[in-house]
Design a protein around this motif. Structure first.
Motif, PDB file in Angstrom:
ATOM      1  N   LEU A  72      54.996  -2.960   2.647  1.00 30.91           N
ATOM      2  CA  LEU A  72      55.289  -2.127   3.868  1.00 30.91           C
ATOM      3  C   LEU A  72      53.801  -1.552   4.149  1.00 30.91           C
ATOM      4  O   LEU A  72      53.626  -1.610   5.398  1.00 30.91           O
ATOM      5  CB  LEU A  72      56.087  -1.126   3.809  1.00 30.91           C
ATOM      6  N   GLU A  73      53.100  -0.960   2.885  1.00 24.67           N
ATOM      7  CA  GLU A  73      51.785  -0.538   3.387  1.00 24.67           C
ATOM      8  C   GLU A  73      50.763  -1.418   4.077  1.00 24.67           C
ATOM      9  O   GLU A  73      50.257  -1.072   4.823  1.00 24.67           O
ATOM     10  CB  GLU A  73      51.255   0.011   2.134  1.00 24.67           C
ATOM     11  N   LYS A  74      50.788  -2.876   3.722  1.00 24.50           N
ATOM     12  CA  LYS A  74      49.944  -3.794   4.062  1.00 24.50           C
ATOM     13  C   LYS A  74      50.327  -4.083   5.578  1.00 24.50           C
ATOM     14  O   LYS A  74      49.342  -4.259   6.331  1.00 24.50           O
ATOM     15  CB  LYS A  74      50.021  -5.035   3.348  1.00 24.50           C
ATOM     16  N   ILE A  75      51.661  -4.131   5.711  1.00 24.86           N
ATOM     17  CA  ILE A  75      52.282  -4.412   7.030  1.00 24.86           C
ATOM     18  C   ILE A  75      51.722  -3.384   8.197  1.00 24.86           C
ATOM     19  O   ILE A  75      51.284  -3.447   9.307  1.00 24.86           O
ATOM     20  CB  ILE A  75      53.636  -4.534   7.068  1.00 24.86           C
ATOM     21  N   HIS A  76      51.803  -2.063   7.539  1.00 29.75           N
ATOM     22  CA  HIS A  76      51.537  -0.940   8.380  1.00 29.75           C
ATOM     23  C   HIS A  76      50.185  -0.856   8.718  1.00 29.75           C
ATOM     24  O   HIS A  76      49.558  -0.840   9.788  1.00 29.75           O
ATOM     25  CB  HIS A  76      51.983   0.489   7.553  1.00 29.75           C
ATOM     26  N   ARG A  77      49.275  -1.206   7.759  1.00 25.64           N
ATOM     27  CA  ARG A  77      47.706  -1.307   8.145  1.00 25.64           C
ATOM     28  C   ARG A  77      47.275  -2.376   9.000  1.00 25.64           C
ATOM     29  O   ARG A  77      46.467  -2.340   9.905  1.00 25.64           O
ATOM     30  CB  ARG A  77      46.978  -1.323   6.716  1.00 25.64           C
ATOM     31  N   LEU A  78      47.887  -3.396   9.031  1.00 28.97           N
ATOM     32  CA  LEU A  78      47.636  -4.605   9.621  1.00 28.97           C
ATOM     33  C   LEU A  78      47.934  -4.277  11.201  1.00 28.97           C
ATOM     34  O   LEU A  78      47.463  -4.418  12.187  1.00 28.97           O
ATOM     35  CB  LEU A  78      48.370  -6.000   9.308  1.00 28.97           C
ATOM     36  N   THR A  79      49.171  -3.781  11.249  1.00 29.19           N
ATOM     37  CA  THR A  79      49.836  -3.789  12.719  1.00 29.19           C
ATOM     38  C   THR A  79      49.387  -2.437  13.532  1.00 29.19           C
ATOM     39  O   THR A  79      49.501  -2.185  14.526  1.00 29.19           O
ATOM     40  CB  THR A  79      51.423  -3.602  12.664  1.00 29.19           C
ATOM     41  N   ASN A  80      48.706  -1.640  12.804  1.00 27.71           N
ATOM     42  CA  ASN A  80      47.988  -0.354  13.116  1.00 27.71           C
ATOM     43  C   ASN A  80      46.384  -0.502  13.250  1.00 27.71           C
ATOM     44  O   ASN A  80      45.723   0.242  13.927  1.00 27.71           O
ATOM     45  CB  ASN A  80      48.221   0.989  12.545  1.00 27.71           C
ATOM     46  N   SER A  81      46.035  -1.862  13.039  1.00 32.85           N
ATOM     47  CA  SER A  81      44.536  -2.154  13.321  1.00 32.85           C
ATOM     48  C   SER A  81      44.375  -2.760  14.507  1.00 32.85           C
ATOM     49  O   SER A  81      43.118  -2.967  14.919  1.00 32.85           O
ATOM     50  CB  SER A  81      44.058  -3.190  12.250  1.00 32.85           C
ATOM     51  N   GLY A  82      45.391  -3.239  15.268  1.00 29.40           N
ATOM     52  CA  GLY A  82      45.292  -3.760  16.618  1.00 29.40           C
ATOM     53  C   GLY A  82      46.599  -3.897  16.963  1.00 29.40           C
ATOM     54  O   GLY A  82      47.520  -3.692  16.264  1.00 29.40           O
ATOM     55  N   ARG A  83      46.659  -4.650  18.193  1.00 26.58           N
ATOM     56  CA  ARG A  83      48.204  -5.235  18.770  1.00 26.58           C
ATOM     57  C   ARG A  83      48.608  -6.481  18.140  1.00 26.58           C
ATOM     58  O   ARG A  83      47.801  -7.492  18.445  1.00 26.58           O
ATOM     59  CB  ARG A  83      47.957  -5.227  20.286  1.00 26.58           C
ATOM     60  N   TYR A  84      49.643  -6.268  17.481  1.00 26.22           N
ATOM     61  CA  TYR A  84      50.133  -7.513  16.935  1.00 26.22           C
ATOM     62  C   TYR A  84      51.544  -7.924  17.300  1.00 26.22           C
ATOM     63  O   TYR A  84      52.299  -7.172  17.947  1.00 26.22           O
ATOM     64  CB  TYR A  84      50.419  -7.288  15.446  1.00 26.22           C
ATOM     65  N   GLU A  85      51.800  -9.249  17.420  1.00 28.88           N
ATOM     66  CA  GLU A  85      53.048  -9.796  17.750  1.00 28.88           C
ATOM     67  C   GLU A  85      53.731 -10.355  16.579  1.00 28.88           C
ATOM     68  O   GLU A  85      53.202 -10.667  15.704  1.00 28.88           O
ATOM     69  CB  GLU A  85      52.856 -11.005  18.996  1.00 28.88           C
ATOM     70  N   LEU A  86      55.123 -10.411  16.821  1.00 24.88           N
ATOM     71  CA  LEU A  86      55.909 -10.768  15.594  1.00 24.88           C
ATOM     72  C   LEU A  86      56.967 -12.112  16.055  1.00 24.88           C
ATOM     73  O   LEU A  86      57.289 -12.073  17.165  1.00 24.88           O
ATOM     74  CB  LEU A  86      56.871  -9.492  15.136  1.00 24.88           C
ATOM     75  N   TYR A  87      56.874 -13.096  15.049  1.00 27.53           N
ATOM     76  CA  TYR A  87      57.886 -14.043  15.165  1.00 27.53           C
ATOM     77  C   TYR A  87      58.720 -14.158  14.155  1.00 27.53           C
ATOM     78  O   TYR A  87      58.491 -14.213  13.009  1.00 27.53           O
ATOM     79  CB  TYR A  87      57.136 -15.389  15.520  1.00 27.53           C
ATOM     80  N   VAL A  88      60.081 -14.194  14.423  1.00 24.22           N
ATOM     81  CA  VAL A  88      61.137 -14.228  13.322  1.00 24.22           C
ATOM     82  C   VAL A  88      61.689 -15.594  13.529  1.00 24.22           C
ATOM     83  O   VAL A  88      62.233 -16.009  14.815  1.00 24.22           O
ATOM     84  CB  VAL A  88      62.172 -13.449  13.685  1.00 24.22           C
ATOM     85  N   LYS A 104      62.131 -16.679   8.080  1.00 27.17           N
ATOM     86  CA  LYS A 104      60.630 -16.316   7.858  1.00 27.17           C
ATOM     87  C   LYS A 104      60.085 -15.303   8.856  1.00 27.17           C
ATOM     88  O   LYS A 104      60.407 -15.454   9.972  1.00 27.17           O
ATOM     89  CB  LYS A 104      59.841 -17.782   7.873  1.00 27.17           C
ATOM     90  N   MET A 105      59.270 -14.434   8.693  1.00 28.75           N
ATOM     91  CA  MET A 105      58.989 -13.260   9.570  1.00 28.75           C
ATOM     92  C   MET A 105      57.313 -13.410   9.584  1.00 28.75           C
ATOM     93  O   MET A 105      56.747 -13.383   8.497  1.00 28.75           O
ATOM     94  CB  MET A 105      58.966 -11.921   9.126  1.00 28.75           C
ATOM     95  N   LEU A 106      56.714 -13.596  10.765  1.00 33.71           N
ATOM     96  CA  LEU A 106      55.145 -13.991  10.891  1.00 33.71           C
ATOM     97  C   LEU A 106      54.874 -12.955  11.780  1.00 33.71           C
ATOM     98  O   LEU A 106      55.268 -12.376  12.953  1.00 33.71           O
ATOM     99  CB  LEU A 106      54.903 -15.409  11.269  1.00 33.71           C
ATOM    100  N   ILE A 107      53.402 -12.578  11.725  1.00 33.81           N
ATOM    101  CA  ILE A 107      52.608 -11.752  12.751  1.00 33.81           C
ATOM    102  C   ILE A 107      51.380 -12.350  12.790  1.00 33.81           C
ATOM    103  O   ILE A 107      50.703 -13.109  12.190  1.00 33.81           O
ATOM    104  CB  ILE A 107      52.692 -10.359  12.328  1.00 33.81           C
ATOM    105  N   ARG A 108      50.801 -12.052  14.003  1.00 29.21           N
ATOM    106  CA  ARG A 108      49.203 -12.310  14.255  1.00 29.21           C
ATOM    107  C   ARG A 108      48.892 -11.469  15.527  1.00 29.21           C
ATOM    108  O   ARG A 108      49.435 -10.826  16.357  1.00 29.21           O
ATOM    109  CB  ARG A 108      49.320 -13.957  14.529  1.00 29.21           C
ATOM    110  N   PRO A 109      47.669 -11.101  15.581  1.00 30.67           N
ATOM    111  CA  PRO A 109      46.835 -10.558  16.678  1.00 30.67           C
ATOM    112  C   PRO A 109      47.205 -11.062  17.908  1.00 30.67           C
ATOM    113  O   PRO A 109      47.386 -12.059  18.145  1.00 30.67           O
ATOM    114  CB  PRO A 109      45.496 -10.338  16.458  1.00 30.67           C
TER     115      PRO A 109
END
Length: 379
Positions: free
Chosen positions: A250-266, A366-371
């Motif tokens: 959770l902490e890594k996901i929080h830091r990533l998604t708050n460093s810029g705008r991210y999209e999520l793919y499930v 599978k859950m994936l994210i990217r900027p």
């Protein structure tokens, strides 16, 4: 009181007897004197003795009533003592019931954990058995081919295994997974080390095969070799391995998604190969102080808006209950940590059945994210 009455009657009898004797000793007196004496003593009896006897009887009746009331009071005291004793027994029984209820809850939790571990062992045994069978088939096919073809096939397999085992580690931007990785890593294991503000560098696994280049996997389940019924600390830090099932943390996901705008793919796939997918254009979760609430999903595209019901929900585990249910813990009910609401919906971290169906209905998740903005980065 009875003795007193007897004494009184005896005295009266003596007086009356004395009157009779006196009367007999004076037999020569006139009849008129006898009659006057009898009237005088009869009047004395009516005026003094009879009322006294009536009073004595009233006293006896009153004493009988008091004895009856004393007996009633004694009976009431005994009943009160019994009632107080029963209240104490009831209180003790209630305390025992509460203790038994707590023991049952502890036993139920232990049973759930043991059942989950047993299912994991059974799944591992089935996986190993399937691997043995498949390896046997491969060896059989190899033996029927000529030596040159067998050597060439073995060489190719070894190259593929080596490519999967090689770890691509470079300390670069968190958007590193957007690099167009060339074959053979474009469709296989690609692990890179990234730096994100506010946290030490950490490894991520890139995915270029599911929906194109640039995606980072934050959760995956397909082998069922990892227990997802974890405590708060485990979900915060992450668990599992990139070679199997894992949760990034959770902490890594929080830091990533708050460093810029991210999209999520499930991405979800059932045992028949049917794919269900959800894509959101503004995925973000808050920090630990806010219980890693799923603060945003953004606009949806795909064929199933699976994640929408979890938006704005806090993350809960069996030891950190933050769901909206007043009585109970959704993480205990679904045996998994997640952004639980009111426990009416299963989740992608839920228990998988013996049919290898994750999240209650899927064989692979599978859950994936990217900027959101694609950026090319040089190696």
């Amino acid at each position: 009181m009875n003795n007193f009455v007897l004494y009184l009657i005896l005295i009266l009898a003596i007086i009356l007897n004395g009157v009779s004797i006196t009367t007999a000793a004076n037999e020569n007196e006139t009849v008129i004197v006898d009659q006057e004496m009898e009237q005088e003593y009869g009047s004395f009896t009516n005026r003094i003795v009879n009322p006294l006897i009536d009073y004595i009887r009233e006293l006896e009746a009153e004493l009988d009533k008091r004895k009856l009331k004393d007996k009633e009071i004694k009976d009431l005291k005994e009943k009160l003592i019994k009632h107080e004793s029963n209240e104490a027994i009831i209180k003790e029984l209630r305390s025992q019931i509460v203790d038994l209820h707590n023991s049952c809850n502890d036993f139920r939790k232990e049973l759930v954990n043991n059942t989950l571990q047993l299912e994991m062992c059974e799944n591992q045994l089935r996986t190993l058995n399937s691997s043995i069978i498949e390896n046997g088939k491969v060896m059989t096919n190899l033996t029927v081919r000529d030596n040159k073809g067998a050597i060439s096939l073995n060489t190719t397999l070894l190259q593929l295994e080596n490519n999967q085992d090689n770890v691509l580690k470079e300390e670069l931007d968190p958007r590193l997974c957007q690099i167009d990785v060339s074959y053979p890593f474009a469709k296989s294991l690609g692990i890179r080390t990234i730096n994100v503000p506010g946290i030490d560098s950490f490894d991520v696994q890139c995915d270029s095969a599911t929906i194109g280049f640039g995606w980072t996997i934050i959760q995956r389940r397909f082998k069922e070799d990892v227990n997802f019924n974890r405590n708060w600390a485990s979900y915060r830090e992450g668990f599992g391995t990139f070679a199997g099932d894992f949760f990034l943390g959770l902490e890594k996901i929080h830091r990533l998604t708050n460093s810029g705008r991210y999209e999520l793919y499930v991405h979800m796939e059932d045992s028949l190969g049917k794919i269900v997918h959800s894509r959101y254009d503004n995925f973000k979760i808050a920090g630990e102080d806010d219980d890693y609430v799923l603060s945003s999903l953004g606009q949806f595209t795909g064929n199933s808006d699976q994640m929408r019901r979890f938006e704005h929900m806090k993350f809960s585990t069996f030891d950190h209950d933050r769901d909206s249910l007043e009585n109970g813990n959704c993480a205990v009910m679904w045996v998994s940590g997640w952004w639980h609401g009111d426990c009416r919906s299963n989740n992608l971290n839920g228990v998988c059945a013996n049919t290898k169906k994750c999240g209650a209905i899927y064989s692979g998740v599978k859950m994936l994210i990217r900027p959101k903005e694609e950026v090319k980065i040089k190696k």
